[in-house]
Design a protein around this motif. Structure first.
Motif, PDB file in Angstrom:
ATOM      1  N   ILE A  76       1.562 -60.770  -9.164  1.00 55.77           N
ATOM      2  CA  ILE A  76       2.831 -60.399  -9.792  1.00 55.77           C
ATOM      3  C   ILE A  76       2.788 -58.940 -10.237  1.00 55.77           C
ATOM      4  CG2 ILE A  76       4.300 -60.830 -11.814  1.00 55.77           C
ATOM      5  CD1 ILE A  76       3.440 -63.809 -11.574  1.00 55.77           C
ATOM      6  N   VAL A 130       6.932 -64.283  -5.725  1.00 60.01           N
ATOM      7  CA  VAL A 130       6.392 -62.927  -5.561  1.00 60.01           C
ATOM      8  C   VAL A 130       7.179 -62.142  -4.508  1.00 60.01           C
ATOM      9  CG1 VAL A 130       4.368 -61.618  -4.769  1.00 60.01           C
ATOM     10  CG2 VAL A 130       4.093 -63.460  -6.446  1.00 60.01           C
ATOM     11  N   LYS A 165       9.210 -58.561  -5.249  1.00 63.67           N
ATOM     12  CA  LYS A 165       9.055 -57.311  -4.493  1.00 63.67           C
ATOM     13  C   LYS A 165      10.412 -56.770  -4.057  1.00 63.67           C
ATOM     14  CE  LYS A 165       4.419 -58.259  -2.652  1.00 63.67           C
ATOM     15  NZ  LYS A 165       3.618 -58.530  -1.420  1.00 63.67           N
ATOM     16  N   THR A 196       3.457 -56.329  -7.557  1.00 63.74           N
ATOM     17  CA  THR A 196       4.808 -56.157  -7.004  1.00 63.74           C
ATOM     18  C   THR A 196       5.447 -54.860  -7.473  1.00 63.74           C
ATOM     19  OG1 THR A 196       5.905 -57.330  -8.832  1.00 63.74           O
ATOM     20  CG2 THR A 196       5.154 -58.656  -6.949  1.00 63.74           C
ATOM     21  N   THR A 235      -2.414 -66.339 -11.585  1.00 68.91           N
ATOM     22  CA  THR A 235      -1.267 -65.873 -10.791  1.00 68.91           C
ATOM     23  C   THR A 235      -0.784 -64.489 -11.179  1.00 68.91           C
ATOM     24  OG1 THR A 235       0.373 -66.865 -12.299  1.00 68.91           O
ATOM     25  CG2 THR A 235      -0.471 -68.260 -10.515  1.00 68.91           C
TER      26      THR A 235
END
Length: 277
Positions: free
Chosen positions: A250, A220, A224, A253, A246
């Motif tokens: 994500i 992650v 970003k 981002t 999850t």
């Protein structure tokens, strides 16, 4: 999105697989003139997908059967909802029943699973997309089910776009070389996407002018950084190991798309019944 001509060919195969030489049960105990009337009903809450395909299974086996569809693909229904009514030759109804239920249970399961992932990223800019990890022979229908659940379709097949992955890059020597080769012969309206698993590859792909950059199995924090590097100059897809638990971080981002095979490969079939009317 599927073609009825192609679907009819599939239905013929499904029926031949299930019936074999004949439905021995109905041939031995159901008279040829006996009639039946049944309702296809949802035994749990679900998103409808494939209702017209299921109806066509009955019609394909016996065009004299009357099938009245009560819902539309993409519709959310509660447990107990009537999906369709079928009537006519009892032999034909009982013979085609399992095939019709099987395909709809599978497709509704995919639509349900897709909706769970779509709901998990609601409020972000990210859109959920599928993959080519589908059941052989059922891709168009499974991708249709994804759209019923609120997802988007990635490539329908290898001829739908250029996806440069790690092994393509290994053969060509670099991302830049691979993109250059592809651009020389690529149809002008065809998208070109490159898979990147490191930030330096993101820079190289961006410099090469690709249409989409796939962030493959990146952390992650690195996602970003990649979003900051790209800064809106091309679309970004996150992929690799995406799971329901999850996906939200994500999506946050700032990526444009998130692709996962879980919505097709891990979808659980829903419970649909065919009961006497």
């Amino acid at each position: 999105m599927y073609d009825t001509f192609s679907t009819d060919r599939l239905i013929d195969q499904w029926l031949m697989e299930d019936i074999g030489g004949c439905d021995l049960t109905v041939q031995t105990m159901i008279g040829k003139d006996e009639r039946g009337a049944f309702v296809m009903n949802a035994r749990e809450p679900m998103i409808v997908a494939g209702i017209d395909v299921a109806a066509q299974v009955f019609r394909r086996y016996d065009p004299t059967l009357e099938v009245k569809v009560a819902v539309s693909d993409g519709e959310r229904v509660a447990s107990g909802a009537i999906l369709a009514r079928v009537s006519g030759s009892a032999r034909s109804l009982l013979t085609a029943e399992r095939t019709a239920l099987n395909i709809m249970q599978r497709l509704c399961g995919i639509a349900n699973e897709t909706a769970r992932y779509v709901d998990a990223i609601a409020g972000t800019r990210a859109r959920l997309i599928d993959s080519r990890k589908t059941t052989p022979g059922l891709r168009m229908l499974e991708k249709h089910a994804v759209s019923c659940g609120g997802g988007l379709n990635h490539r329908l097949g290898l001829d739908s776009g250029v996806m440069i992955k790690d092994n393509h890059i290994a053969v060509c020597g670099s991302i830049s070389a691979a993109v250059e080769r592809a651009r020389k012969v690529l149809p002008v309206l065809t998208k070109l996407e490159v898979e990147c698993d490191r930030l330096d590859q993101v820079s190289e792909a961006l410099e090469a002018g690709v249409d989409v950059i796939m962030l493959d199995n990146m952390s992650v924090p690195d996602m970003k950084k990649a979003v900051e590097m790209v800064n809106g100059r091309t679309k970004i897809e996150a992929s690799g190991g995406i799971r329901l638990e999850t996906i939200r971080p994500i999506a946050e981002t700032g990526v444009d798309y998130i692709s996962t095979s879980k919505i097709t490969q891990a979808a659980v079939a829903v419970d649909i019944g065919l009961d006497e009317a």
